[in-house]
Design an enzyme around this catalytic site. Structure first.
Site, PDB file in Angstrom:
ATOM      1  N   ASP A 117      19.336 -10.061   0.438  1.00  0.00           N
ATOM      2  CA  ASP A 117      19.316  -9.555   1.810  1.00  0.00           C
ATOM      3  C   ASP A 117      19.737  -8.093   1.721  1.00  0.00           C
ATOM      4  O   ASP A 117      20.910  -7.784   1.536  1.00  0.00           O
ATOM      5  CB  ASP A 117      20.303 -10.363   2.667  1.00  0.00           C
ATOM      6  N   LYS A 156      18.771   2.061   5.232  1.00  0.00           N
ATOM      7  CA  LYS A 156      17.623   1.246   5.640  1.00  0.00           C
ATOM      8  C   LYS A 156      16.911   1.857   6.853  1.00  0.00           C
ATOM      9  O   LYS A 156      15.712   1.699   7.014  1.00  0.00           O
ATOM     10  CB  LYS A 156      18.121  -0.161   5.967  1.00  0.00           C
ATOM     11  N   GLU A 201      13.315 -11.547   7.554  1.00  0.00           N
ATOM     12  CA  GLU A 201      14.698 -12.017   7.678  1.00  0.00           C
ATOM     13  C   GLU A 201      14.843 -13.246   8.599  1.00  0.00           C
ATOM     14  O   GLU A 201      15.472 -14.227   8.215  1.00  0.00           O
ATOM     15  CB  GLU A 201      15.604 -10.864   8.141  1.00  0.00           C
ATOM     16  N   ASP A 240      17.877 -12.166  15.675  1.00  0.00           N
ATOM     17  CA  ASP A 240      18.503 -11.519  14.521  1.00  0.00           C
ATOM     18  C   ASP A 240      18.824 -10.067  14.855  1.00  0.00           C
ATOM     19  O   ASP A 240      17.935  -9.219  14.857  1.00  0.00           O
ATOM     20  CB  ASP A 240      17.536 -11.619  13.328  1.00  0.00           C
TER      21      ASP A 240
END
Lengths: 630, 175
Positions: free
Chosen positions: A25, A87, A184, A206
């Protein structure tokens, strides 16, 4: 004498050993690596027993790279060279980045993707991510005691093609074989679904550090089917910190801040946000480098008020995703909460109100994605027996299209199409004698090209001169199981054919990546030659194992002569892999690939026949009109 | 199984407009369970390429057969009738009149932000379309009147477009 095979529950008894595969992850704030060990899915910890790895990278002037808790705790000391939340920059240009003015970095605008200037040189977000991945890879290989066969790396479901490609490039740079890029929320659904034997329609909400995803899935025995995905790839817990940060500046009437002070206050803002999860007010105190003191109290009421619009921004994509899936909120059986930011009470309240049910918070929102990814990695590595596996059907989150006349977008593959998907569209020339055609590939839902993300531009040349409208140019889009696009164009009226295939690369060409790979190896004082040889040897071993497993399962599909040739190609490759000649290994691999090409086709054919098993030949013949073709 | 087999043959279903949706779902999943790239993630390149092609084909075939309009167009194509909607827009005057009335109704409801009226139009149009699809099924599967079926498909393309516009208007109101 046959050796006894000792198999762990849920694992295959095939002749190969357990392949080391992990789920990663790669988060905005924290990253994790997990694996399936002795039939249990576990997160791998560092030597101090910490499972999270803060996604923070520090570059030192001497070229040293440090990742994790160390640089995180010292970030305000050297903000320019301490990269957090990288990210957010993946596959993004400078203009795409929110609050770019309050970030302490020295940005270098580059075509396709922004770069960061550090004391150790200009870094692409891909390189920074690769450094995080290398740390996770080292952790995994240390814990598992061997080299990894591959990894499943998770990405936000709402990541576009540029962001996905950048993630895959980062893995390549870190020397990781990517078994699959996995969304994800889908990873979370796998972990939740398998654990709870869940059946029915579920939503996964999420909210990570920098991205928001909503996925609607139908879970039924052995099948995870994503019905719709939506989200916002620039919305996350970081934005809540930023709202607090702005509130502090306003309340304390602060002058423009140095980057060190800005970082300090952002850290205090994050701490206050986390504190408010279990308390009704949070103190915010800081001494700035200017000598100014900040001493404020943030109450839940104020926090809710200043973040109200952010919470509302997550509800819009839910509505859209449900509409795309053709469902109403009450048809959703459960809402799985993922990502550290879903700990905020106002989020849980808003989601509960919208779905009119308590969201499911019995999973660790920080770990569930990594655990799901590890479970899928174990499956993809071939460690589970047939019949003890599951099928995952995922979708692309954003429509893919082409620019047409007048700056309009013609959609070629609509959002929420199940992947892999392909579609061809035909175009023609609009001028007499036109010999070239510009093709512009975009991603997004808007009608105007300017409002969508530009993925690639290329030209098809060598079209034979014809009158306007006579040429037939077929543009084919193919999206693979990682959600990555390739585009091919071809003129097909005349005997002369022009054809081109592109893979959008967002400013990082293959040469650039090769260059980065070389640089990073040179820095590690590694011998690039030995490294490349080692990689070829691992590749060779992988191919031999794949072919041997295929022969073990379907050896009868080969004639004696073919079997002899395949066996001899394997022996040749094994011999080459023991040597030091990389070219020889590559040639022997090509040779084995060639010898098994027909075998592969026959195996696929057998697989498809198996899908028809249980029905009589008669039934199938009848259905296919006596087996004849259209 | 031949890679060039038609979509009906791919799922072992009879070549007809009326279709057993459950059987389609089950067989699509059975096929994907065998050919999906996840099954070949650790396989050699040649097998991975084949798997990508087959899984793509299975998805395309499933999407085509799942919904009635693309299914009807595809079936007519197999039967040698290309609906050719782009080049054949000459629709009878009464149909075009009806279309204009529908569009006026939608435009008015949209302008008035009348959620209830848009929902009402959606349901009325759905009913109208369901009747059309029943007629189409009879034309394709019972009487084999492919020319009339092609005409009905062209009309339904107009109606499907109108329905999606109504849905977009409803969605815009909710946002």
């Amino acid at each position: 004498m046959a050796l006894l095979q000792i198999a762990e529950p849920g694992e295959s008894t095939a002749p190969h050993q357990h392949r080391l595969a992990v789920g990663i992850d790669l988060g905005t704030t924290n990253s994790l690596v997990a694996t399936v060990r002795s039939g249990l899915t576990v997160v791998l910890s560092d030597e101090l027993g910490r499972s999270l790895l803060p996604s923070v990278v520090h570059y030192a002037a001497d070229g040293g790279v440090e990742v994790g808790y160390g640089p995180q705790s010292r970030q305000s000391a050297d903000p320019k060279n301490t990269i957090v939340s990288v990210k957010r920059f993946m596959g993004r240009g400078r203009n795409d980045i929110a609050h770019v003015e309050s970030l302490p970095y020295d940005f270098v605008d580059a075509p396709g993707m922004v770069r960061l200037r550090t004391v150790a040189g200009v870094k692409s977000p891909v390189e920074v991510s690769a450094d995080i991945l290398k740390a996770l890879r080292a952790r995994a290989e240390g814990a598992l005691g061997g080299e990894l066969v591959g990894a499943v790396i998770t990405v936000p479901a709402y990541f576009d093609d540029a962001q996905r490609q950048a993630t895959k490039d980062a893995a390549r740079l870190a020397g990781i074989n990517v078994l699959r890029l996995l969304n994800e929320p889908t990873a979370a659904a796998i972990a939740y679904g398998l654990d709870n034997a869940a059946e029915g329609v579920y939503a996964v909400y999420d909210l990570g550090g920098g991205t928001f995803d909503i996925s609607i899935l139908r879970l039924s025995k052995g099948v995870f089917e994503v019905l719709a995905a939506g989200g916002d790839s620039a919305l996350g817990g970081d934005d809540f910190d930023h709202r607090i940060f702005c509130w502090v500046i306003e309340q304390a009437k602060l002058r423009p801040l140095s980057s060190g002070d800005a970082r300090l206050l952002l850290t205090r803002a994050r701490e206050a946000k986390e504190y408010l999860t279990c308390h009704s007010e949070a103190p915010i105190t800081a001494r700035l480098s200017t000598g100014e003191m900040v001493d404020l109290t943030l109450t839940t009421a104020i926090f809710n008020e200043i973040t109200q619009t952010l919470v509302a921004k997550t509800i819009q994509p839910i509505k859209k995703a449900l509409r795309d899936a053709g469902l109403s909120p009450t048809e959703v059986k459960g809402v799985v909460m993922v990502g550290g930011a879903t700990r905020m009470p106002q989020i849980q309240r808003a989601v509960g109100e919208y779905f009119r049910q308590e969201p499911l918070t019995n999973l660790d929102p920080d770990k569930v994605v990594a655990l799901g990814a590890a479970t899928q990695a174990n499956l993809l590595a071939g460690n589970r027996a047939a019949g003890d596996d599951w099928l995952l059907l995922d979708v692309i989150p954003l429509s893919l299209g082409l620019e047409t006349m007048g700056g309009l977008v013609e959609k070629v593959i609509p959002r929420n199409s199940t992947i892999p998907a392909a579609r061809a569209q035909e175009f023609t020339t609009f001028r007499d004698g036109q010999t070239a055609m510009a093709i512009h590939v975009v991603q997004g839902e808007r009608e105007l090209v300017g409002d969508c993300r530009s993925l690639a531009r290329f030209e098809l040349r060598g079209i034979p001169p014809m009158v306007a409208g006579a040429a037939r140019i077929r543009v084919t889009f193919q999206v693979d199981a990682d959600g990555l696009l390739s585009v091919a164009a071809r003129e097909q009226t005349s005997g002369v054919e022009a054809s081109v295939t592109v893979k959008p690369s967002y400013g990082l060409s293959d040469d650039e990546i090769a260059g980065m790979l070389k640089d990073s190896l040179a820095h590690a004082k590694d011998d690039a030659f030995r490294r490349a040889l080692k990689e070829a040897q691992v590749e060779a071993q992988r191919l031999i194992e794949a072919v041997q497993a295929a022969i073990h399962g379907d050896g009868e599909l080969l004639s004696d002569e073919e079997r002899r040739r395949v066996d001899s190609a394997i022996v040749n490759l094994q011999a080459a892999a023991l040597g030091e000649n990389r070219r020889q290994i590559t040639l022997a691999m090509d040779d084995l690939e060639a010898e098994t090409k027909d075998f592969a086709a026959r195996r696929m054919d057998k697989s498809i026949r198996r899908a028809f098993a249980g029905r009589t030949v008669d039934e199938v013949e009848k259905a296919t009109g006596g087996g004849g073709k259209a | 199984m031949d890679f060039n087999a038609d979509h009906f043959a791919l799922f072992g279903l009879p070549r007809a407009f009326r279709l057993d949706a459950t059987a389609l779902d089950v067989r699509y999943r059975e096929l994907q369970a065998e050919v999906h790239p996840d099954r070949f993630a650790h396989a050699a390149d040649a097998e991975r390429r084949l798997s990508l092609q087959w899984a793509t084909k299975a998805n395309e075939a499933y999407q085509t057969l799942k919904k009635p309009l693309p299914r009807a167009r595809y079936l007519l194509h197999l039967l040698g009738h290309d609906v050719g909607a782009e080049n054949n827009t000459a629709m009878p005057a009464d149909f075009l009149m009806e279309q204009m009335e529908w569009r006026e109704g939608v435009a008015e409801a949209r302008a008035a932000r009348d959620h209830h009226e848009l929902e009402h139009l959606h349901h009325r149009l759905r009913e109208r379309m369901n009747a059309s699809y029943d007629e189409l099924a009879a034309l394709l599967d019972d009487t084999g009147d492919h020319a009339t079926a092609s005409d009905r498909v062209r009309r339904l393309m107009f109606l499907e477009k109108l329905l999606s516009e109504i849905d977009e208007a409803i969605a815009a109101l909710e946002e």
